[in-house]
Design a protein around this motif. Structure first.
Motif, PDB file in Angstrom:
ATOM      1  N   VAL A  43       0.826  -1.210   0.000  1.00 14.34           N
ATOM      2  CA  VAL A  43       0.000   0.000   0.000  1.00 14.34           C
ATOM      3  C   VAL A  43       0.863   1.265   0.000  1.00 14.34           C
ATOM      4  N   CYS A  44       1.611   1.432   1.095  1.00 11.42           N
ATOM      5  CA  CYS A  44       2.259   2.723   1.344  1.00 11.42           C
ATOM      6  C   CYS A  44       3.289   3.136   0.296  1.00 11.42           C
ATOM      7  N   LYS A  64      -7.308  -6.355  -4.096  1.00 14.62           N
ATOM      8  CA  LYS A  64      -7.221  -5.776  -2.755  1.00 14.62           C
ATOM      9  C   LYS A  64      -6.259  -4.602  -2.702  1.00 14.62           C
ATOM     10  N   TYR A  65      -5.228  -4.627  -3.541  1.00 14.06           N
ATOM     11  CA  TYR A  65      -4.196  -3.582  -3.529  1.00 14.06           C
ATOM     12  C   TYR A  65      -4.024  -3.007  -4.934  1.00 14.06           C
ATOM     13  N   PRO A  66      -5.101  -2.434  -5.476  1.00 12.31           N
ATOM     14  CA  PRO A  66      -5.073  -2.066  -6.901  1.00 12.31           C
ATOM     15  C   PRO A  66      -4.108  -0.940  -7.258  1.00 12.31           C
ATOM     16  N   ALA A  67      -3.849  -0.012  -6.322  1.00 11.49           N
ATOM     17  CA  ALA A  67      -3.054   1.166  -6.710  1.00 11.49           C
ATOM     18  C   ALA A  67      -1.683   0.761  -7.246  1.00 11.49           C
ATOM     19  N   HIS A  94      -1.918  -0.790 -10.606  1.00 11.84           N
ATOM     20  CA  HIS A  94      -2.213   0.242 -11.603  1.00 11.84           C
ATOM     21  C   HIS A  94      -0.942   0.983 -12.005  1.00 11.84           C
ATOM     22  N   ARG A  95      -0.088   1.281 -11.020  1.00 12.62           N
ATOM     23  CA  ARG A  95       1.065   2.142 -11.287  1.00 12.62           C
ATOM     24  C   ARG A  95       2.267   1.387 -11.850  1.00 12.62           C
ATOM     25  N   ALA A 146      -7.861  -6.790 -14.866  1.00 10.30           N
ATOM     26  CA  ALA A 146      -9.027  -5.974 -14.496  1.00 10.30           C
ATOM     27  C   ALA A 146      -8.578  -4.627 -13.938  1.00 10.30           C
ATOM     28  N   VAL A 147      -7.460  -4.639 -13.210  1.00 11.60           N
ATOM     29  CA  VAL A 147      -6.951  -3.400 -12.605  1.00 11.60           C
ATOM     30  C   VAL A 147      -6.094  -2.618 -13.594  1.00 11.60           C
ATOM     31  N   HIS A 148      -5.308  -3.334 -14.375  1.00 14.02           N
ATOM     32  CA  HIS A 148      -4.349  -2.701 -15.284  1.00 14.02           C
ATOM     33  C   HIS A 148      -4.394  -3.422 -16.635  1.00 14.02           C
ATOM     34  N   MET A 163      -0.613   3.141   6.979  1.00  9.01           N
ATOM     35  CA  MET A 163       0.475   3.708   7.783  1.00  9.01           C
ATOM     36  C   MET A 163       1.109   4.941   7.140  1.00  9.01           C
ATOM     37  N   HIS A 164       1.074   5.034   5.782  1.00 10.39           N
ATOM     38  CA  HIS A 164       1.654   6.224   5.152  1.00 10.39           C
ATOM     39  C   HIS A 164       0.812   7.456   5.442  1.00 10.39           C
ATOM     40  N   LEU A 169      -7.445   7.650  -5.978  1.00 10.44           N
ATOM     41  CA  LEU A 169      -6.363   6.800  -6.471  1.00 10.44           C
ATOM     42  C   LEU A 169      -5.264   6.567  -5.425  1.00 10.44           C
ATOM     43  N   LEU A 170      -5.160   7.467  -4.451  1.00 10.14           N
ATOM     44  CA  LEU A 170      -4.086   7.354  -3.467  1.00 10.14           C
ATOM     45  C   LEU A 170      -4.361   6.297  -2.407  1.00 10.14           C
ATOM     46  N   GLN A 171      -5.580   5.805  -2.336  1.00  7.25           N
ATOM     47  CA  GLN A 171      -5.937   4.802  -1.324  1.00  7.25           C
ATOM     48  C   GLN A 171      -5.582   5.260   0.080  1.00  7.25           C
ATOM     49  N   TRP A 209     -11.428   0.442 -10.838  1.00  9.96           N
ATOM     50  CA  TRP A 209     -10.114   0.272 -11.462  1.00  9.96           C
ATOM     51  C   TRP A 209     -10.266  -0.219 -12.897  1.00  9.96           C
ATOM     52  N   GLY A 210      -9.124  -0.269 -13.609  1.00  8.97           N
ATOM     53  CA  GLY A 210      -9.157  -0.660 -15.010  1.00  8.97           C
ATOM     54  C   GLY A 210      -9.749   0.474 -15.824  1.00  8.97           C
ATOM     55  N   PHE A 211      -9.090   1.647 -15.755  1.00  9.91           N
ATOM     56  CA  PHE A 211      -9.670   2.860 -16.313  1.00  9.91           C
ATOM     57  C   PHE A 211      -9.873   2.768 -17.828  1.00  9.91           C
ATOM     58  N   ARG A 227      -8.981   2.349 -23.781  1.00 13.08           N
ATOM     59  CA  ARG A 227      -8.233   2.282 -22.530  1.00 13.08           C
ATOM     60  C   ARG A 227      -6.998   3.187 -22.537  1.00 13.08           C
TER      61      ARG A 227
END
Lengths: 231, 118
Positions: A132-133, A159-162, A165-166, A194-196, B1-2, B36-38, B86-88, B96
């Motif tokens: 995540v972080c 669960k951890y899509p970000a 994605h990146r 699905a995410v990317h 935590m971030h 997007l930053l969650q 997600w999946g923009f 896409r």
């Protein structure tokens, strides 16, 4: 900026529009310019704890020669990972974050002096084990690589899509264990897509060497791209 | 935590903006939280509360944390559309090949401050 009169004081409205990451992003931009000037490819490896980043790097470092590689490795505590990687004969700097759950650009900058950038083709940053972080902190890298192991479950990307994605590339690690697990490879690949959509995925095993060639070729190709820009 | 690191940056930015406007006290801080930053808003609020004791101007400030949806611009048809998951993909033509234009930042948008009369 509108102002309203109060008793003995004024209320004012301020438009600010400043980004919480701006301090980190400034350092990251400075790092990126420095790496570009030297033609160094920088990879930021991100995964959950225990997905096999260090084991994969041990194999990677052995086989990437004659490319000149260094590693910055982030952990919350201990120098254990750096000690493992130094045995591969490359310069390694350990960043101990002492509680912080991710690496920030300033931590990379302050440890860069420990590796000789004049003699470098690739700098690999092994981030703190966390899905995540680290994903939002730019370290000046060219590309993020996310690792997910066969033992972690197929729904990790959802669960951890970000981070999925990146990242440019997903490495499916511990691929040798797949036959021994209730692991649904197709579902994991579907969840990643699905995410990317279109994300590149390579299946590797540090233990058996499966798929390592493709991973090493991917790095070599990215080094070639970076150095062709540099010349 | 971030969230802790992010809360610290938000406090620093708010305090700097208040100081440069000559404000004695900050009443309200409007924060945009990009989807997007969650960022966990509850956790962010906790750290803002815990860390603000180092910033006397911010002692009584109300932090409004407003979630900002992701918007993308399509590189094919040029349309800007909001994204629900997600999946923009472009909401207009479905392609896409899109770039994120909103929802990827955590920012101090605006503030209400009090300045004493001279």
């Amino acid at each position: 900026m509108c102002e309203t009169q109060g008793e003995g004081h004024q209320h004012r409205h301020l438009e600010v529009h400043r980004h919480a990451m701006e301090a980190n992003d400034q350092v990251a931009a400075r790092l990126r310019r420095g790496f570009a000037a030297r033609g160094i490819l920088v990879l930021n490896l991100i995964s959950a704890p225990g997905s096999g980043k260090t084991a994969l790097l041990e194999r990677t470092l052995e086989q990437l020669r004659p490319l000149r590689v260094s590693v910055l490795v982030g952990d919350v505590e201990t120098e254990r990972d750096a000690e493992r990687l130094r045995r591969c004969g490359v310069p390694v700097a350990q960043i101990v974050t002492a509680g912080t759950c991710h690496l920030e650009a300033g931590m990379v900058e302050s440890h860069l002096a420990e590796v000789d950038q004049r003699e470098l083709d690739v700098l690999i940053v092994e981030n703190v084990g966390n899905l995540v972080c680290p994903s939002g902190f730019d370290l000046g890298e060219d590309l993020k690589v996310v690792l997910v192991s066969t033992t972690e479950g197929e729904d990790k990307p959802l669960k951890y899509p970000a981070i999925f994605h990146r990242a440019e590339l997903a490495l499916l690690t511990k691929a040798d264990l797949a036959p021994h697990l209730d692991f649904d490879r197709e579902e994991l690949l579907r969840n990643i897509q699905a995410v990317h959509p279109g994300m590149k995925v390579l299946e590797v095993s540090a233990k058996t060497g499966l798929g390592l060639d493709l991973w090493l070729d991917w790095i070599r190709a990215k080094v070639g791209e970076k150095q062709s820009l540099h010349v | 935590m971030h969230e802790m690191a992010l809360a610290e940056e938000l406090l620093k930015i708010s305090d700097e903006a208040a100081a440069s406007a000559g404000a004695e006290e900050v009443l309200r801080v409007g924060v945009g939280v990009g989807w997007l930053l969650q960022v966990e808003r509850q956790s962010l609020a906790f750290y803002l509360e815990a860390l603000r004791r180092d910033y006397p101007r911010l002692e009584h400030a109300v932090f409004e944390l407003d979630e900002e949806a992701v918007r993308v611009r399509c590189r094919v048809c040029g349309e800007e559309t909001e994204q629900a998951g997600w999946g923009f993909a472009c909401g207009a033509c479905g392609d896409r090949d899109v770039e994120v234009v909103a929802g990827d930042r955590l920012e101090v948008r605006d503030m209400e401050v009090r300045t004493d009369d001279v």
